[in-house]
Design a protein around this motif. Structure first.
Motif, PDB file in Angstrom:
ATOM      1  N   THR A   1       0.814  -1.220   0.000  1.00 37.27           N
ATOM      2  CA  THR A   1       0.000   0.000   0.000  1.00 37.27           C
ATOM      3  C   THR A   1       0.845   1.267   0.000  1.00 37.27           C
ATOM      4  OG1 THR A   1      -0.121  -0.167   2.398  1.00 37.27           O
ATOM      5  CG2 THR A   1      -1.971  -1.031   1.146  1.00 37.27           C
TER       6      THR A   1
ATOM      7  N   ASP B   1       2.560   6.754  -3.758  1.00 43.63           N
ATOM      8  CA  ASP B   1       2.280   6.851  -2.321  1.00 43.63           C
ATOM      9  C   ASP B   1       0.913   6.269  -1.996  1.00 43.63           C
ATOM     10  OD1 ASP B   1       0.481   8.695  -3.168  1.00 43.63           O
ATOM     11  OD2 ASP B   1       1.338  10.391  -2.075  1.00 43.63           O
ATOM     12  N   GLU B   2       0.575   6.313  -0.710  1.00 39.99           N
ATOM     13  CA  GLU B   2      -0.630   5.629  -0.254  1.00 39.99           C
ATOM     14  C   GLU B   2      -1.880   6.071  -1.007  1.00 39.99           C
ATOM     15  OE1 GLU B   2       1.633   7.090   1.868  1.00 39.99           O
ATOM     16  OE2 GLU B   2       1.329   6.356   3.911  1.00 39.99           O
ATOM     17  N   ALA B   3      -2.039   7.407  -1.139  1.00 41.65           N
ATOM     18  CA  ALA B   3      -3.266   7.906  -1.748  1.00 41.65           C
ATOM     19  C   ALA B   3      -3.363   7.456  -3.205  1.00 41.65           C
ATOM     20  CB  ALA B   3      -3.311   9.427  -1.654  1.00 41.65           C
ATOM     21  N   ASP B   4      -2.245   7.529  -3.940  1.00 42.83           N
ATOM     22  CA  ASP B   4      -2.226   7.069  -5.330  1.00 42.83           C
ATOM     23  C   ASP B   4      -2.647   5.609  -5.415  1.00 42.83           C
ATOM     24  OD1 ASP B   4      -1.482   9.253  -6.695  1.00 42.83           O
ATOM     25  OD2 ASP B   4       0.667   8.781  -6.802  1.00 42.83           O
TER      26      ASP B   4
ATOM     27  N   ALA C   1      -4.234   3.795  -3.285  1.00 41.81           N
ATOM     28  CA  ALA C   1      -5.637   3.593  -2.936  1.00 41.81           C
ATOM     29  C   ALA C   1      -6.523   3.913  -4.131  1.00 41.81           C
ATOM     30  CB  ALA C   1      -6.000   4.467  -1.747  1.00 41.81           C
ATOM     31  N   ASN C   2      -6.197   5.006  -4.834  1.00 43.62           N
ATOM     32  CA  ASN C   2      -7.024   5.399  -5.967  1.00 43.62           C
ATOM     33  C   ASN C   2      -6.868   4.469  -7.163  1.00 43.62           C
ATOM     34  OD1 ASN C   2      -8.329   7.562  -4.764  1.00 43.62           O
ATOM     35  ND2 ASN C   2      -6.577   8.912  -5.126  1.00 43.62           N
TER      36      ASN C   2
ATOM     37  N   ARG D   1      -7.438  -1.299   1.903  1.00 40.44           N
ATOM     38  CA  ARG D   1      -6.761  -1.982   2.999  1.00 40.44           C
ATOM     39  C   ARG D   1      -7.561  -1.856   4.281  1.00 40.44           C
ATOM     40  NH1 ARG D   1      -0.733  -0.802   5.462  1.00 40.44           N
ATOM     41  NH2 ARG D   1      -0.836  -2.473   6.994  1.00 40.44           N
TER      42      ARG D   1
ATOM     43  N   ARG E   1     -11.700  12.721  -5.043  1.00 38.09           N
ATOM     44  CA  ARG E   1     -10.894  12.653  -3.824  1.00 38.09           C
ATOM     45  C   ARG E   1     -10.237  13.984  -3.511  1.00 38.09           C
ATOM     46  NH1 ARG E   1     -13.380   8.868  -2.518  1.00 38.09           N
ATOM     47  NH2 ARG E   1     -12.641   6.779  -2.020  1.00 38.09           N
TER      48      ARG E   1
ATOM     49  N   LEU F   1     -14.227  -0.337   2.593  1.00 37.33           N
ATOM     50  CA  LEU F   1     -13.399  -0.904   1.520  1.00 37.33           C
ATOM     51  C   LEU F   1     -14.243  -1.163   0.284  1.00 37.33           C
ATOM     52  CD1 LEU F   1     -10.997  -3.550   3.051  1.00 37.33           C
ATOM     53  CD2 LEU F   1     -10.558  -1.230   2.347  1.00 37.33           C
TER      54      LEU F   1
ATOM     55  N   GLN G   1     -15.041   1.792  -1.774  1.00 43.86           N
ATOM     56  CA  GLN G   1     -13.939   2.245  -2.613  1.00 43.86           C
ATOM     57  C   GLN G   1     -13.924   1.559  -3.968  1.00 43.86           C
ATOM     58  OE1 GLN G   1     -10.788   1.873   0.688  1.00 43.86           O
ATOM     59  NE2 GLN G   1      -9.679   2.750  -1.038  1.00 43.86           N
TER      60      GLN G   1
END
Lengths: 570, 269, 381
Positions: B75, B97-100, B102-103, B108, B133, B184, B187
């Protein structure tokens, strides 16, 4: 939330604390006082010894010198005066210097029968001691007349007494006086002295003095060139002044050589200057370290933000003040030991206030660092105002004992004793704290609680007790810092305020939970600050350091010595 | 461990043969030769793991085996010291990074249920709903029927419809776990990473959760980290056992649990 | 249209509605009591009260701005007074330029302190400040820019919690030192003062002071409604989500650094406006406004009123400052004891502040009522 603060205070691999470190630690902590005492006792004994020696020697010589001086009263004509001068010169005793100088300046008044005074501003002084003479018989006094040839004799006699004095310190002083003045009339005496001189360092000084004379008076280029070399080798500010003066009037090859010598001396000087700056930086660093190390315990180890930390330092400084006041009124003889007495007192006072704070406020706020910050700020306001109410808003005078006063020079650097002691004290504190944290059972408990509170408490460690003691320790150390800082800073209710932000910067920069980080952080910031000052000025230098730290925290949010790993963010 | 290593070509960083790229493209998640160390301690040691699209995988292993660190690497929370991590064929996860991440479609769930306690259940799902976002457009967001319907659907799936307006803080532990799974789902990820979803749950809650995850796995790929062997059996999927940062055994639960090494280090005695 | 919906969200809260009504009433009543009620009447508001009340409202605005970041985003800024002071300096520079040749040295362009310090010409950063609208722009732009740069650096590298608090304190401390320097060109130690007029009105005239008071009240109302709307929007929910569980928002796909940055910049802008309104009413701005202690005091106003309630900090700022005025008049020695005690008392016993306490009392009353109702129902059955 508390545990976002790193709880492994020491990186692995630092546990190599050998018995050696331990010994130093013990000495640093408990032996600090005794060491100072021993040193001071030795110093006092030495002074007494010197005094007795001088007193004896002076006693024996004074009578004979006085006898010779009294002959001025009955000397008739220049030739007899000259004879007396020669007689004085033969003793080579510096006691005669005052009389000869007075004679040279036409201030020697005599009356037949052996009466000799120095007249100065209408007062009559003893020719040897220079003390005013009570009930001096001033009737019928005559001035001893001199002429130019006599002046030369006097000057030769004087230089003999200085350049050829028994005391090496006087000879050295005389040589450096000539070096500065480049007085050609002294050349003859100098050469005579040089031939007789046995101490190598003074010989060297005299050679330099000779070079200084030659530089301006010799017509021989080779001699001047050698002189330039000798002066260049001296490499201090006085040498630079001579060289610059010479270069201004010289030309041709010699000017080039002089310029080269100037730049070489300047280089040497700038190295000394850098050294001096490093020392100022170390000195500032030790102050920062002292102010921050208690915070490194409460903030770094416990994760408690104590905004009243600066006030603990202030309490330590005021404790010193109170101790000194008590000594002044009841036992003035103990003044030299006042700081040593103040140290444990300050530890107890600040530690006690810290303990009270922890028990009554902070323990209810564990895990809420921002609330702790606010509550301790409140405490700091109350402590400030309390001190202001009790001791008044103005600065209080805290005296320096003799061993903390004065300065000495190291090459071209000047070091003050109080700064030297504070640097030593801060290092001793570091070693002592490392010892407490790493080698004592209390330190072990402390580290256990900070790493895993629940596990520690289930192993029968009384965690509230450890918390309270840790906080008291951190506060007490701030109190010790206050004793040291009372020697170099104004003791006022605002004392603590001026350190709190710097202390936080040091702890945050060095890395939380790590005393090594605090040490290196403090000295780095201290030195950086002092090196910026000449270029940027004191205030701008400080601003630059602050901005640097703000930017640094962006790059390494957990400071220089941060621990890595997932435990850090958990 | 050996048979896993044989199956995959040793991946030297940098050399990328076309065949290898094609090989990667087969997998939704491709971890090869990944290592990471903290203060000299190797939390992940030459780990390789491959997940096919639509697959559900259970990860088991003793404490400190590197399960959570593996999720951190996927992640984007932790950068590996070496090794390759690819998602959806050709996306290099180590560069985002995390946000990228996730998108891109990796969701998670943490070991400890992490929901927004001071927001309502509905708002928790609302924030997680796939879509915009960026911070500023959220200022002028107006709730609409479509979003509300989606939220209702998800809350039905995670059995929280009757708690819709309650604060998340007031949910039970198991309900918080479900709310997090619901977030989750909102998302709409391609891959779900689920860390110990049934820790602290009652038996019936555990069964319900297994059912829920199987439902989810019909449309999405799922990686589940779990200690509860009963629960893993319930899931009935391929199992990977980690130990000291590398793969110890892989295959069906029966195959893995009969492995002597697995019995020695994990199932025990 | 979109904006209308946005503001309607903000006005939905009962507390905000009440606060807006009270503030409107104050904005009307203060001029009325001052002008229409003759001196001597017990309801007359003396002239010197007007700027004093105006000052309280400026502080209230500053506390409100802090509450946006501390209450809703968990950023405890210990440097918010810096934004306030920067806004104040921008306004002060405009007011200095308005003095013109009426200064002691009579220089038409250079303010007195520059003449005194042998400036030959106006430093470049003073250009344009003779124009009110340019100055007004700077009032917002300068604090916002500082907040943007600082926040961008800090949030991107995930500096949070007490570390963030400490570096915000370092920020305001650095500015304090900088503004104390004479060669910064901001009047050094003495700051900017001796103002004459603002947009053509005499700053010391009673009518101007009333005008400034009303303007302050209106700006405070506007700030309250805007911040309340921000907090009530979906963005506000994200903000709270970041405060409660930052990693979670990241793994959902938000960028907490951007979310925080917007709130931080908005908050700094409002603090800057508060500072700009403050300066003409007190007649001076000096580097002392940057003192770290000031910023911490703002935190305690917010905490007293109730962090995260928006209306609370307004109440807290007014109450604490009124207390300060009273104490320094009656018992100046004890003000710091009282303030220090307040810090401790609020953190230990009133963690939610006054409004939080009211909320708690209401909630427990409701619980009691419900319990009684339930009991009665049981009895009835």
């Amino acid at each position: 939330m508390t545990h976002e603060i790193v709880h492994r205070p020491y990186p692995r691999g630092r546990n190599r604390n050998s018995p050696r470190t331990r010994a130093v630690a013990i000495e640093g902590r408990c032996g600090e006082g005794r060491r100072v005492q021993a040193l001071m006792a030795a110093f006092c004994a030495f002074l007494v010894f010197l005094f007795l020696m001088f007193a004896n020697a002076a006693h024996a010589d004074e009578a004979s010198v006085r006898a010779i001086i009294s002959k001025f009263a009955d000397a008739e004509g220049f030739s007899q005066v000259e004879k007396v001068i020669d007689e004085l010169a033969a003793t080579g005793d510096p006691l005669a210097v005052r009389t000869l100088n007075a004679l040279n300046d036409g201030k020697l008044q005599v009356k037949r029968g052996g009466t000799v005074y120095i007249e100065e501003n209408g007062k009559f002084l003893d020719p040897i001691t220079g003390e005013p003479v009570d009930g001096a018989d001033t009737s019928g006094l005559d001035k001893v007349k001199i002429k130019n040839s006599l002046r030369r004799t006097i000057s030769a006699a004087l230089s003999g007494m200085t350049l050829m004095a028994k005391d090496p310190a006087i000879r050295s002083q005389a040589a450096s006086t000539i070096f500065d003045s480049s007085d050609a009339s002294q050349l003859e005496a100098l050469e005579k002295a040089l031939a007789a001189e046995t101490v190598p360092s003074i010989r060297e000084q005299m050679e330099e003095a000779k070079a200084s004379i030659q530089l301006f008076n010799s017509n021989d280029p080779a001699e001047v060139s050698t002189a330039l070399g000798t002066i260049k080798a001296r490499g201090n500010r006085a040498a630079l002044a001579l060289l610059s003066k010479y270069a201004a009037s010289a030309d041709g090859e010699l000017k080039e050589q002089a310029d080269a010598a100037i730049s070489s001396v300047e280089e040497t000087l700038s190295m000394w200057e850098a050294g001096q700056n490093v020392w100022y930086g170390i000195s500032l660093g030790s102050v920062l370290f002292l102010a921050a190390i208690g915070l490194a315990i409460t903030f770094g180890v416990m994760g408690v933000i104590n905004m009243a930390h600066g006030e603990m330092v202030m309490l330590g400084a005021y404790t010193t003040f109170v101790v000194q006041e008590l000594i002044r009124t009841s036992a003035p003889g103990l003044f030299e030991y006042s700081l040593l007495i103040a140290l444990p007192m300050a530890f107890l006072v600040a530690g006690g206030v810290g303990l009270l704070m922890e028990r009554s406020i902070i323990r209810f706020l564990y895990g809420r660092p921002l609330e702790t910050l606010l509550a301790t700020w409140g405490v700091s306001l109350i402590l400030q105002q309390a001190v202001r109410t009790i001791f008044g808003p103005t600065n209080r005078e805290v005296g320096n004992p003799d061993w903390m006063s004065g300065a000495f020079t190291l090459g071209e650097m000047s070091l003050t004793w109080n700064r030297v002691w504070i640097v030593c004290f801060s290092l001793a504190m570091f070693v002592a704290l490392q010892f407490v944290l790493k080698k004592t059972y209390f330190g072990l408990q402390m580290r256990a609680v900070t790493q895993n509170r629940r596990m520690a408490s289930s192993m029968a460690i009384r965690t509230p007790w450890v918390d309270a003691m840790t906080f008291a320790l951190g506060s007490g150390i701030a109190g010790l810092a206050g004793v040291a800082l009372s020697q170099i800073d104004n003791v006022s209710p605002n004392l603590g305020q001026s350190y709190i932000i710097d202390s936080f910067m040091v702890v945050v920069f060095g890395g939380v939970g790590n005393l090594w980080g605090t040490l290196i952080g403090a000295f780095t910031l201290g030195i950086a600050n002092k090196f910026l000052e000449p270029y940027a000025g004191a205030v701008l230098g400080k601003i630059l350091v602050l901005v640097f730290i703000i930017l640094f925290i962006q790059r390494r949010p957990r400071g220089l010595f941060a621990q890595k790993g997932r435990a850090v963010e958990a | 461990m050996n048979d896993v290593m044989e199956k995959t070509p040793a991946t030297a960083a940098g050399s990328q043969h076309p065949a290898q790229r094609e090989h990667k493209a087969k997998f939704l998640l491709y971890l090869s030769g990944v290592s990471v160390a903290f203060d000299g301690f190797k939390a992940i040691n030459n780990l390789s793991l491959f997940l096919e699209p639509g697959e559900m995988r259970a990860i088991i292993g003793p404490n400190g085996a590197g399960k959570t660190t593996m999720m951190d690497i996927i992640t984007g929370k932790t950068r590996p010291d070496e090794g390759e991590v690819f998602f959806d064929g050709d996306i290099d996860l180590t560069k985002h990074d995390e946000a990228d991440i996730a998108n891109m479609g990796i969701g998670r769930k943490f070991q400890k249920p992490t929901v927004f306690e001071t927001l309502s259940v509905e708002d928790n799902i609302l924030l997680a709903l796939a879509g915009q976002r960026r911070a500023l457009p959220a200022l002028f967001y107006r709730s609409n029927a479509a979003d509300m319907a989606k939220i209702g659907e998800i809350l039905d799936t995670v059995r929280l419809s009757d708690r819709r307006q309650d604060l998340a803080a007031n949910l039970s532990h198991g309900q918080k776990q479900w709310l997090e799974i619901g977030m989750l789902l909102a998302q709409k990820p391609k891959l779900l990473l689920v860390d110990e979803p049934v820790a602290g749950m009652t038996d019936s809650e555990t069964e319900e959760t297994a059912k829920l995850l199987r439902e989810i796995a019909r449309e999405q790929s799922v990686v589940v980290v779990e200690h509860d062997m009963h629960f893993v059996r319930e899931l009935g999927v391929k199992v990977t056992c980690l130990h000291e940062g590398s793969v110890l055994a892989e295959g069906s639960l029966d195959h893995v649990s009969s492995n002597q090494k697995v019995i020695d280090v994990y199932l025990g005695r | 249209m979109i904006f209308g919906h946005f503001l309607k969200q903000g006005l939905a809260s009962r507390y905000v509605q009440v606060a807006v009504l009270i503030l409107l009433a104050v904005a009307v009543m203060v001029p009325v009591l001052n002008l229409a009620v003759p001196p001597g009447n017990p309801f007359h508001l003396p002239d010197h009260w007007v700027p004093l009340l105006g000052k309280y409202l400026c502080y209230a605005m500053l506390a409100l701005a802090l509450d946006l970041v501390w209450g809703f985003c968990g950023i405890l800024s210990l440097g918010h007074a810096a934004f306030f002071a920067l806004g104040g300096y921008a306004m002060g520079m405009y007011l200095m330029r308005q003095i013109g040749s009426r200064g002691v040295y009579g220089n038409p362009v250079l303010p007195d302190f520059m003449v005194f310090l042998n400036y030959k010409e106006l430093p470049w950063f003073w250009y344009g400040f003779d124009n009110f609208w340019f100055a007004a722009l700077m009032v917002v732009a300068v604090p916002s820019l500082l907040a943007f740069v600082f926040g961008w650096l800090a949030f991107r590298s995930r500096v949070a919690g007490v570390y963030l608090s400490i570096i915000t304190q370092a920020m305001t401390y650095a500015l304090l030192l900088a503004f104390f320097r004479n060669d910064m060109g901001f009047g050094g130690n003495n700051g900017l003062t001796d103002f004459k007029e603002i947009i053509g009105f005499d700053v010391s005239a009673g009518s101007t002071r009333l005008g400034l008071f009303v303007a302050t009240a209106l700006f405070l109302i506007a700030s309250l409604v805007i911040i309340s709307s921000v907090v009530a929007s979906k963005y506000g929910k994200i903000l709270v989500a970041v405060r409660d569980a930052e990693p979670r928002t990241r793994f959902i796909g938000y960028r907490p650094e951007n979310v925080k940055l917007f709130a931080f910049v908005l908050s700094a802008a409002i603090a800057g406006i508060a500072g700009a309104l403050y300066v003409p009413q007190v007649g001076i701005i000096n580097p002392g406004e940057f003192a770290p202690a000031n910023s911490i005091e703002v935190v305690v106003w917010t905490a007293v009123g109730g962090r995260g309630t928006l209306v609370g900090p307004i109440l807290g700022a007014i109450l604490v400052n009124a207390g300060k005025s009273w104490f320094t008049g009656v018992l100046p020695e004890f003000w710091l004891f009282a303030l220090g005690g307040l810090f401790i008392f609020v953190t230990l016993f009133l963690p939610k502040g006054i409004l939080g306490l009211i909320g708690q009392v209401k909630a427990s009353a409701r619980a009691r009522r419900e319990k009684r109702a339930a009991e009665q129902q049981v009895l009835a059955e």
